[in-house]
Design a protein around this motif. Sequence first.
Motif, short mmCIF file in Angstrom:
data_model
loop_
_atom_site.label_atom_id
_atom_site.label_comp_id
_atom_site.label_asym_id
_atom_site.label_seq_id
_atom_site.Cartn_x
_atom_site.Cartn_y
_atom_site.Cartn_z
N LEU A 1 0.82 -1.22 0.00
CA LEU A 1 0.00 0.00 0.00
C LEU A 1 0.85 1.27 0.00
O LEU A 1 0.57 2.20 -0.77
N LYS B 1 0.77 4.07 -2.92
CA LYS B 1 0.42 5.47 -2.62
C LYS B 1 1.51 6.41 -3.14
O LYS B 1 1.21 7.41 -3.80
N VAL C 1 -3.79 12.18 -2.30
CA VAL C 1 -4.40 11.23 -1.38
C VAL C 1 -5.50 11.95 -0.61
O VAL C 1 -5.29 13.06 -0.11
N ASP D 1 -7.09 11.80 2.64
CA ASP D 1 -6.84 11.17 3.94
C ASP D 1 -8.11 10.73 4.65
O ASP D 1 -8.05 9.86 5.53
N THR E 1 -8.50 7.01 3.84
CA THR E 1 -7.23 6.30 3.80
C THR E 1 -6.89 5.79 5.20
O THR E 1 -7.02 6.52 6.18
N ASP E 2 -6.49 4.52 5.25
CA ASP E 2 -6.04 3.93 6.52
C ASP E 2 -5.02 2.85 6.19
O ASP E 2 -4.45 2.84 5.09
N ALA F 1 -6.45 0.73 3.06
CA ALA F 1 -6.85 1.35 1.80
C ALA F 1 -6.34 2.77 1.71
O ALA F 1 -6.13 3.44 2.73
N ALA F 2 -6.18 3.24 0.48
CA ALA F 2 -5.84 4.64 0.23
C ALA F 2 -6.71 5.13 -0.91
O ALA F 2 -6.84 4.46 -1.94
N CYS F 3 -7.29 6.31 -0.72
CA CYS F 3 -8.10 6.93 -1.76
C CYS F 3 -7.21 7.93 -2.51
O CYS F 3 -6.71 8.88 -1.93
N ILE F 4 -7.04 7.69 -3.80
CA ILE F 4 -6.23 8.56 -4.65
C ILE F 4 -7.18 9.33 -5.56
O ILE F 4 -7.94 8.74 -6.32
N CYS G 1 -11.67 8.52 -8.67
CA CYS G 1 -10.83 8.18 -7.52
C CYS G 1 -10.39 6.73 -7.65
O CYS G 1 -11.16 5.88 -8.10
N MET H 1 -9.24 3.53 -5.40
CA MET H 1 -9.16 2.96 -4.06
C MET H 1 -8.11 1.86 -4.12
O MET H 1 -8.33 0.81 -4.72
#
Length: 135
Positions: free
Chosen positions: A11, A15, A25, A27, A30-31, A34-37, A44, A46
Amino acid sequence: MIFVNLPVTDLARSKNFYESLGWKVNDDFTDENAACIVVDDNICLMLLTHEHFGVFSKRPIADTKAATGAAYALSLGSADEVDRLTDAAVAAGGTEEVNTDKQAQEAQVGMHGRTFLDPDGHQWEPFFMNYPGAE
């Protein structure tokens, strides 16, 4: 909006790769799983760890380094944008895939496109086509 869910093996690496393309990103989504771009206002990505991606499907995750599962074509505003994005992807650890037959076909209809693979083998095809009504 379109959310593209991509399984990734690392991940943090993924990222960093997508941030190197100039994408941001989010935030809030995002954790450690997962990351949301944010590509733009309508798209977006994921990025999901393999373990977390398994929550969404009981089918096995495809080996995108060995086979193509999908090609994500991204329309950009100029040929220069296509080149800048692809060059940034390669500089960030991606791989450019050159298909001269495809490039010749695209050139015949006024397109400029390139192809790159992210570190997990997901295939991106940024392109520019100056067609009537394009802005």
